[in-house]
Design an enzyme around this catalytic site. Structure first.
Site, short mmCIF file in Angstrom:
data_model
loop_
_atom_site.label_atom_id
_atom_site.label_comp_id
_atom_site.label_asym_id
_atom_site.label_seq_id
_atom_site.Cartn_x
_atom_site.Cartn_y
_atom_site.Cartn_z
N GLU A 141 -16.68 18.95 3.61
CA GLU A 141 -15.49 19.47 2.95
C GLU A 141 -16.00 19.30 1.35
OE1 GLU A 141 -11.60 18.22 3.74
OE2 GLU A 141 -11.40 20.04 5.28
N ALA A 155 -5.46 10.56 7.78
CA ALA A 155 -4.12 10.64 6.85
C ALA A 155 -3.09 11.15 8.16
CB ALA A 155 -3.97 11.88 5.91
N GLY A 198 -0.12 4.27 0.15
CA GLY A 198 -0.87 5.48 0.82
C GLY A 198 0.10 6.26 1.90
N PHE A 199 -0.55 6.94 2.74
CA PHE A 199 -0.03 7.64 3.59
C PHE A 199 0.96 6.87 4.65
CE2 PHE A 199 -3.13 10.51 2.21
CZ PHE A 199 -2.70 11.73 2.42
N GLY A 240 0.76 -1.23 -0.03
CA GLY A 240 0.02 -0.01 0.11
C GLY A 240 0.83 1.24 -0.07
N ASP A 281 -5.38 3.31 7.99
CA ASP A 281 -6.98 3.02 8.06
C ASP A 281 -7.09 1.49 8.49
OD1 ASP A 281 -7.21 5.50 7.60
OD2 ASP A 281 -8.41 5.23 5.70
N VAL A 323 -2.32 -6.66 -4.59
CA VAL A 323 -2.46 -7.78 -3.49
C VAL A 323 -3.79 -8.73 -3.16
CG1 VAL A 323 -1.95 -8.08 -1.04
CG2 VAL A 323 -0.99 -6.14 -2.04
C1 LIG Z 1 -12.20 12.22 0.13
C2 LIG Z 1 -11.12 12.09 1.29
C3 LIG Z 1 -10.66 13.02 1.82
C4 LIG Z 1 -9.83 13.03 2.95
N1 LIG Z 1 -9.47 14.01 3.59
C5 LIG Z 1 -8.55 14.01 4.79
C6 LIG Z 1 -8.07 14.98 5.45
O1 LIG Z 1 -8.32 15.94 4.94
N2 LIG Z 1 -7.17 14.87 6.39
C7 LIG Z 1 -7.03 13.64 6.99
O2 LIG Z 1 -6.29 13.42 8.00
N3 LIG Z 1 -7.57 12.45 6.22
C8 LIG Z 1 -8.32 12.59 5.28
N4 LIG Z 1 -8.51 11.41 4.71
C9 LIG Z 1 -8.73 10.25 5.10
C10 LIG Z 1 -7.18 9.85 4.60
O3 LIG Z 1 -7.04 9.74 3.28
C11 LIG Z 1 -7.04 8.16 5.18
O4 LIG Z 1 -7.04 8.08 6.60
C12 LIG Z 1 -5.55 7.83 4.84
O5 LIG Z 1 -5.41 7.82 3.51
C13 LIG Z 1 -5.16 6.56 5.45
O6 LIG Z 1 -3.83 5.95 4.95
P1 LIG Z 1 -3.45 4.83 4.69
O7 LIG Z 1 -2.13 4.67 4.51
O8 LIG Z 1 -3.95 3.85 5.73
O9 LIG Z 1 -4.43 4.25 3.51
P2 LIG Z 1 -4.41 4.85 1.83
O10 LIG Z 1 -3.79 6.40 1.74
O11 LIG Z 1 -5.72 4.85 1.55
O12 LIG Z 1 -3.62 3.88 1.01
C14 LIG Z 1 -4.05 2.77 0.80
C15 LIG Z 1 -3.14 2.25 -0.49
O13 LIG Z 1 -3.26 0.81 -0.74
C16 LIG Z 1 -3.47 0.55 -2.10
N5 LIG Z 1 -4.31 -0.65 -2.07
C17 LIG Z 1 -5.65 -0.95 -1.47
N6 LIG Z 1 -5.61 -2.13 -1.59
C18 LIG Z 1 -4.94 -2.78 -2.47
C19 LIG Z 1 -4.58 -4.02 -2.91
N7 LIG Z 1 -5.44 -5.04 -2.83
N8 LIG Z 1 -3.44 -4.34 -3.60
C20 LIG Z 1 -2.51 -3.23 -4.08
N9 LIG Z 1 -2.70 -2.11 -3.59
C21 LIG Z 1 -3.90 -1.78 -2.73
C22 LIG Z 1 -4.27 1.85 -2.41
O14 LIG Z 1 -4.20 2.00 -3.85
C23 LIG Z 1 -3.66 3.01 -1.66
O15 LIG Z 1 -2.45 3.73 -2.45
C24 LIG Z 1 -9.57 11.49 3.29
C25 LIG Z 1 -10.07 10.50 2.82
C26 LIG Z 1 -10.88 10.74 1.61
C27 LIG Z 1 -11.25 9.55 0.72
#
Ligand SMILES: Cc1cc2nc3c(=O)[nH]c(=O)nc-3n(C[C@H](O)[C@H](O)[C@H](O)COP(=O)(O)OP(=O)(O)OC[C@H]3O[C@@H](n4cnc5c(N)ncnc54)[C@H](O)[C@@H]3O)c2cc1C
Length: 484
Positions: A216, A363, A55-56, A53, A346, A125
């Protein structure tokens, strides 16, 4: 009376001390377990840290590990994601409403580092076998010595997927483009429509969910709809447009102080948005939505922003999960029953050391966990005591649209224009890459002085996210030759 209060104070103090002692004991046991497991790994065959992943949580952990583990260390850091970019979700509404170009909130994950021991793999994955320390991808397998799970979350329809499948969602760059197109299409169709009821349906825009995401998004949609589109489509009168925000609970914005939440509702209403509290939505179809109270709202554009649930893969691991299916980890972000297996962001259920409550999905928390994970893994590699993860709450900020926001930073509450400037300044600095920061700044400036971008972008996308978990059992049971 005073003595009674003192008694309560003393009891509360003793209880807090008891919790702290219990926590310290638990941390010592967790630490010992973690060290034993990691020592065993050190002597094993490979030296691959796999992070699932981008992500953040995942990109933060990867960047920090790569920075601290030179190629000469013999360790490879492999980042896996189904997309070849990192998505900056806090500005996803801006991409969905023509404020910024969608590409400005994406950062290419291969550009994260030029170190020879950094590998990016674009793959989905499908399953994980923690016992054999293998990850199953749609195009092969990966073996690992340490695994970090950061697959994030998906939209939560609370089991009503069939009833809500006509709603739009906002989780990916594709969703943002689909939403922008849908709003523009609604104006195009309304422009040539002579039936007043149909015009009304086309020009009613609903967001379901009064959390930060819903509010938002509604603020940003209002800017596009009333600020730009209402001017461009001269056959449409402003009074024909209706904006609705629905929330199932009696209040919006959980996690922020109640007076700021009430201020937000007041401002949204003053900006011409119908805010319906205690109004759960039961069904969404092509004609509109039906609330639990039986009210029907005709609308062509309904966005579901009522919550998230962890990646479905979490439910297919043989790990204890807690509320809402998140994976339970200990203070070292470790999934205890599996060797060298960590989770963050998350997908992970992490307790706040101060309140004992599970931290919400956001995030800022994911970034802090990504940094902490890198330190925990590095400490273990160097045979040092790993530091436990400790969350530092810095504040909350919610944008309500042009010139309007609410913020609570280190106990100080700010509203209106100053909060809006703080919001923009903060997120601009958090964007990844100089080019993205510059592009967003220019896009914001241009849309502030002029109009928003209303070009209809063509991009295939689906309102539902891939759920690879269905293929999990097959992949695990069939196994396959030797993982890479
Ligand atoms: C519209 C929106 C606005 C938001 N605004 C805010 C904000 O202003 N402030 C804040 O703090 N939070 C905000 N959030 C919440 C924040 O985005 C999440 O809490 C944060 O992204 C979580 O980080 P993470 O690393 O757990 O997951 P993510 O950042 O979601 O990353 C998960 C990654 O895993 C990848 N992935 C998932 N499943 C698979 C798989 N099976 N195989 C390969 N790759 C996969 C995805 O492509 C992604 O790149 C917002 C969310 C959304 C949807």
């Amino acid at each position: 009376m005073k003595r009674w209060m003192l008694g309560i104070g003393a009891a509360a103090g003793a209880a807090a001390a008891g919790v702290a002692v219990a926590r310290a004991r638990r941390q010592a046991v967790d630490r010992a377990l973690l060290s034993r497991q990691l020592q065993r790994v050190d002597s094993a065959h490979g030296r691959n840290i796999v992070i699932l992943g981008a992500g953040f949580a995942g990109t933060t952990a990867t960047a920090e590990l790569i920075r601290r583990l030179p190629p000469a260390s013999g360790w490879t850091v492999t980042l896996v994601d189904r997309h070849n970019y990192f998505l900056f979700t806090p500005l996803l509404y801006h991409a969905a409403t023509g404020l910024v170009d969608p590409s400005a909130i994406l950062y290419p994950t291969r550009a994260l580092s030029s170190a020879s021991n950094y590998v990016f793999r674009e793959a989905t994955v499908q399953a994980i076998d923690p016992r054999r320390q293998v990850v199953f991808l749609d195009d092969g397998q990966l073996s690992y010595d340490y695994l970090v799970l950061g697959l994030g979350s998906v939209t939560n329809f609370f089991g009503k997927e069939d009833d809500l499948r006509h709603a739009l969602v906002l989780k990916t760059a594709g969703d943002a483009i689909a939403m922008r197109n849908r709003i523009i299409d609604a104006f195009e169709e309304a422009d040539i429509c002579e039936d007043p009821a149909e015009r009304r349906r086309l020009l009613t825009f609903v967001v379901v969910g009064g959390g930060a995401t819903g509010i938002e998004l509604m603020g940003a949609m209002r800017g596009l709809i009333r600020g730009t589109l209402a001017q461009q489509y001269r056959r449409i009168a402003p009074e024909e447009i209706r904006l609705v925000l629905l929330e199932a609970l009696p209040e919006v914005l959980p996690g922020i102080s109640r007076d700021l939440a009430s201020y937000a509702v007041e401002r949204l209403r003053a900006l011409g948005i119908d805010v319906g509290l205690e109004t759960p939505v039961e069904r969404v179809d092509q004609d509109g939505l039906v609330t639990a109270g039986g009210e029907f709202i005709a609308s062509r554009t309904i966005v579901w922003a009522a919550g998230v649930r962890p990646s479905p893969l979490a439910g297919h691991l043989d790990a204890p999960t807690i509320r809402n299916g998140r994976i339970q980890v200990n203070d070292y972000l470790q999934v205890e029953q599996f060797k060298n297996f960590f989770a963050a962001g998350d997908i992970a259920a992490v307790e706040d050391a101060e309140t004992g409550k599970v931290l919400p999905p956001n995030a800022a928390i994911a970034v802090q966990q990504g940094k902490a994970l890198a330190q925990i893994i590095l400490a273990c590699l160097q045979n040092r005591e790993p530091p436990p993860f400790c969350y530092h709450h810095k504040g909350e900020m919610v944008s309500l649209g042009r010139h309007e926001a609410v913020a609570e930073v280190k106990g100080v509450r700010v509203t209106g224009f100053p909060a809006w400037i703080m919001w923009r300044g903060f997120y601009l600095t958090q964007l990844m890459g100089f080019k993205n920061r510059l592009t967003v700044m220019l896009d914001w400036t241009f849309s502030y002085l002029n109009q928003r971008d209303t070009v209809r972008l063509e991009m295939p996308c689906s309102p539902f996210e891939d759920e690879p978990a269905g293929e999990l059992e097959d992949a695990v049971s069939s196994g396959s030759p030797e993982p890479r």
